[in-house]
Design a protein around this motif. Structure first.
Motif, short mmCIF file in Angstrom:
data_model
loop_
_atom_site.label_atom_id
_atom_site.label_comp_id
_atom_site.label_asym_id
_atom_site.label_seq_id
_atom_site.Cartn_x
_atom_site.Cartn_y
_atom_site.Cartn_z
N CYS A 53 -1.78 -33.68 -9.99
CA CYS A 53 -3.01 -34.28 -9.35
C CYS A 53 -3.97 -34.58 -10.58
CB CYS A 53 -3.59 -33.03 -8.56
SG CYS A 53 -2.56 -32.29 -7.17
N LEU A 54 -3.97 -33.96 -11.71
CA LEU A 54 -5.01 -34.29 -12.85
C LEU A 54 -4.56 -35.95 -13.09
CD1 LEU A 54 -5.45 -31.41 -14.95
CD2 LEU A 54 -7.09 -32.24 -13.52
N GLN A 55 -3.33 -35.97 -13.40
CA GLN A 55 -3.01 -37.46 -13.67
C GLN A 55 -3.42 -38.47 -12.83
OE1 GLN A 55 1.20 -37.57 -14.24
NE2 GLN A 55 1.13 -35.94 -15.72
N TYR A 56 -3.55 -38.36 -11.54
CA TYR A 56 -3.73 -39.26 -10.46
C TYR A 56 -5.17 -39.14 -9.95
CZ TYR A 56 0.97 -41.11 -10.40
OH TYR A 56 2.07 -41.52 -10.78
N GLY A 57 -5.83 -38.12 -10.30
CA GLY A 57 -7.29 -37.60 -9.95
C GLY A 57 -7.35 -37.35 -8.36
N ALA A 58 -6.42 -36.62 -8.03
CA ALA A 58 -5.94 -36.33 -6.62
C ALA A 58 -6.58 -34.74 -6.35
CB ALA A 58 -4.50 -36.31 -6.27
N ALA A 59 -6.91 -34.49 -4.88
CA ALA A 59 -6.92 -33.12 -4.61
C ALA A 59 -5.92 -32.61 -4.22
CB ALA A 59 -8.25 -33.32 -3.55
N LEU A 60 -5.86 -31.33 -3.92
CA LEU A 60 -4.83 -30.48 -3.63
C LEU A 60 -4.94 -29.47 -2.48
CD1 LEU A 60 -1.60 -29.63 -4.46
CD2 LEU A 60 -2.59 -28.11 -5.95
N PHE A 61 -4.20 -29.57 -1.41
CA PHE A 61 -3.99 -28.81 -0.37
C PHE A 61 -2.71 -28.10 -0.20
CE2 PHE A 61 -8.11 -30.68 0.63
CZ PHE A 61 -9.02 -29.67 1.29
N VAL B 31 -3.98 -22.73 -1.11
CA VAL B 31 -4.88 -23.29 -2.20
C VAL B 31 -5.71 -24.39 -1.70
CG1 VAL B 31 -4.54 -24.00 -4.63
CG2 VAL B 31 -3.17 -22.07 -3.98
N PHE B 32 -6.84 -24.49 -2.47
CA PHE B 32 -7.53 -26.08 -2.46
C PHE B 32 -8.18 -26.28 -3.69
CE2 PHE B 32 -12.25 -27.39 -1.70
CZ PHE B 32 -11.62 -28.55 -1.38
N ILE B 33 -7.77 -27.34 -4.19
CA ILE B 33 -8.62 -27.84 -5.43
C ILE B 33 -8.88 -29.19 -5.25
CG2 ILE B 33 -8.01 -28.32 -7.89
CD1 ILE B 33 -7.30 -25.43 -7.15
N PRO B 34 -10.21 -29.49 -5.32
CA PRO B 34 -11.08 -30.38 -4.84
C PRO B 34 -10.95 -31.46 -6.11
CG PRO B 34 -12.85 -28.79 -5.45
CD PRO B 34 -11.43 -28.11 -5.16
N ALA B 35 -11.11 -32.52 -6.06
CA ALA B 35 -10.97 -33.76 -6.95
C ALA B 35 -12.05 -33.63 -7.74
CB ALA B 35 -10.84 -35.19 -6.36
N GLY B 36 -11.88 -33.45 -9.22
CA GLY B 36 -13.04 -33.36 -10.21
C GLY B 36 -13.51 -32.05 -10.55
N TRP B 37 -12.50 -31.32 -9.77
CA TRP B 37 -13.17 -29.55 -10.36
C TRP B 37 -12.16 -29.18 -11.36
CZ3 TRP B 37 -9.92 -25.22 -9.89
CH2 TRP B 37 -10.74 -23.93 -10.18
N ASP B 38 -10.84 -29.52 -11.40
CA ASP B 38 -9.82 -28.87 -12.01
C ASP B 38 -9.97 -29.44 -13.62
OD1 ASP B 38 -7.90 -27.02 -12.57
OD2 ASP B 38 -6.29 -28.07 -11.38
N ASN B 39 -9.42 -28.66 -14.52
CA ASN B 39 -8.97 -29.05 -15.74
C ASN B 39 -7.86 -28.21 -16.41
OD1 ASN B 39 -10.48 -26.70 -16.66
ND2 ASN B 39 -12.30 -27.79 -16.44
N ASP B 40 -7.33 -28.53 -17.61
CA ASP B 40 -6.41 -27.82 -18.29
C ASP B 40 -6.76 -26.27 -18.33
OD1 ASP B 40 -4.53 -29.98 -18.19
OD2 ASP B 40 -5.23 -30.60 -20.28
N LYS B 41 -7.97 -26.05 -18.77
CA LYS B 41 -8.53 -24.81 -19.12
C LYS B 41 -8.27 -23.82 -17.72
CE LYS B 41 -12.50 -22.37 -21.19
NZ LYS B 41 -13.69 -22.25 -21.61
#
Length: 503
Positions: free
Chosen positions: A256-264, A302-312
């Motif tokens: 999802c980070l590669q494509y800038g996608a959200a995850l549900f 799990v819910f990861i909105p686009a723009g929130w996540d990072n490698d850390k």
């Protein structure tokens, strides 16, 4: 009198005050115009969602859940549906178009009807995978993302238009604000514009972290993992642990980070995150308020909105990996099971044809019937043959004394008769009680008594005649007794008693 310097100072003060007033008016004017724009902005009817994914990934069921439809109908090719969207704040509603592409890759050419050059900027892509096949999820995502990239490359876009879409999505990624921090973030952005006022109108984009938007398609993308209720079955049947699910989540979030996608993570069966997905879609498409932050506590929601996540943040999952490493190949850890427990099938029963059943039953009954014997049975080791057909009752060829037109058998020895008659049946075996013989004896005795009280007609028994009575049938075939008949009542062994009754 005021000097020239005082006049100039007064004029400068008035100019500064006027300038400050103009700035305040400009600020309020911009605020009012923004509020007016938002108040008059209606929900656009041209927005759409395109859903792609393999077969049995839950696309149809998920869209039906978003529609509120309890009876989904599964089609083929490219299906069209819509979701009713309502904005209670502005008292407005519209229809959000939804396109569902068949999971067969041979139907990928149908994307040209859903995702075109005109609808590109108003389209949100939804990629679906199912938790029932976790070993195939990552390959499916890469396959559909490559297919989508190939379709975009065929669209008649200029290089400048593609860069504009990509630049727009990078800005949207960086402008993500955690719910509750809107005021603080807005103040920081306003301060940054005031300091760099001379560069107003230019882009102020920070460099993206490593691994983020490396495959920027310029599209808003949401990755949905369906059927997360199947995790319990994976734990029971395939011995999945918590670290296996963390390993899966790690690789999905990196994708999802590669494509800038959200995850549900969703489950229609247990109604998990379905309403949240609907609210997030209308937030990303129409800009409606969405106050829910990221959810990473429950493994199946799990819910990861686009723009929130990072490698850390993804690195937090590494702490639970004990028997595997974060850099291990996905297919080596989450591999396809060699054997799966087959679902128990009930034995299928076929009804036998009625006529075949009756024919088979008739054959069994015929095999169990004993062979027919003569009336008198076997005498002295030989079987008596029945009276041949056509022999008259007065014929002397029978070899027995005839008196009054009635054929009378010769008396035989009781012992030889009882031991030689094969048709003699045991009352215990035939189920007939021992009193049947007594009842028959009484019946015949009563007949004899009646005959003795009247003058016997011609052809009836006379005094001194010997009589042998058996339960032969009343038909003309006197020598063929009925199989399975009860014991014969033999009166030939009691000539004295018969004579006494006749007298």
């Amino acid at each position: 009198m005021a000097t020239a310097s005082d006049r100039s100072r007064t004029a400068a003060q008035m100019k500064d005050e006027k300038k400050d007033g103009n700035e305040k008016e400009n600020i309020w004017a911009s605020v009012l115009s923004e509020v007016q724009l938002k108040g008059t902005n209606k929900l656009s009817p041209n927005q759409q969602v395109v859903v792609i994914g393999d077969r049995e990934s839950g696309k149809t069921t998920l869209v039906a859940k978003l529609q509120g439809n309890v009876d989904p109908k599964k089609g083929s090719g490219l299906e069209y549906a819509y979701i009713d969207v309502r904005d209670e704040y502005r008292d407005d509603h519209t229809h959000l178009a939804v396109w569902l592409l068949d999971g067969d890759a041979s139907h990928s050419h149908l994307l040209r009807y859903a995702l075109t050059e005109e609808t590109y900027s108003s389209t949100l892509m939804m990629l679906t995978v199912s938790m029932t096949t976790p070993w195939a999820m990552l390959d499916q995502l890469h396959e559909w993302a490559s297919l989508l990239q190939d379709h975009i490359d065929k669209l008649p876009f200029s290089a400048e238009a593609i860069r504009e879409y990509q630049h727009k999505y990078v800005r949207r990624w960086q402008e993500y604000v955690e719910p509750g921090d809107e005021l603080e973030t807005a103040q920081l952005r306003r301060t940054s514009r005031h300091v760099d006022g001379e560069e107003e109108g230019m882009d102020h984009l920070l460099p993206l972290p490593e691994g983020v938007l490396t495959r920027n398609l310029g599209l808003d993308i949401v990755v949905v993992v369906t059927k997360t209720d199947y995790m319990a079955t994976l734990e029971k049947d395939l011995d999945y642990k918590e670290e296996h699910f963390d390993f899966i989540q790690e690789h999905l979030r990196k994708f999802c980070l590669q494509y800038g996608a959200a995850l549900f993570y969703t489950s229609v069966k247990e109604d998990k995150n379905c309403d949240l997905l609907y609210k997030y879609l209308v937030h990303r498409i129409y800009g409606l308020v969405f106050p829910t932050p990221a959810l990473v506590v429950e493994k199946d929601a799990v819910f990861i909105p686009a723009g929130w996540d990072n490698d850390k943040k993804i690195g937090i999952l590494y702490e639970n990996l004990q028997s595997m490493k974060p850099d291990d190949d996905y297919s080596d850890i989450i591999n396809r099971p060699t054997t799966r427990k087959p679902a128990p099938r009930e034995a299928e029963l076929h009804a036998e044809d009625e006529q075949n059943f009756l024919s088979r039953l008739l054959q069994q009954l015929q095999q169990q019937q004993p062979a027919p014997v003569g009336i008198s049975g076997a005498v002295n080791g030989s079987t008596a043959s029945p009276v041949p057909a056509g022999t008259g009752v007065n014929s002397p060829s029978a070899g027995t004394p005839i008196r009054g037109g009635i054929q009378v058998q010769k008396p035989v020895d009781r012992r030889s008769s009882s031991s030689a008659v094969p048709n003699q049946m045991d009352p215990i075996k035939t189920g007939i009680s021992g009193t049947s013989e007594g009842v028959l004896a009484n019946f015949f005795n009563s007949l004899l008594k009646k005959s003795s009280s009247t003058t016997p007609p011609a052809g009836m028994l006379q005094s001194g005649d010997r009589v042998s009575v058996s339960n032969a049938p009343a038909s003309g075939n006197e020598g063929s007794p009925v199989p399975g008949s009860p014991d014969k009542l033999n009166l030939v062994n009691r000539p004295g008693e018969v004579a006494a009754e006749l007298d």
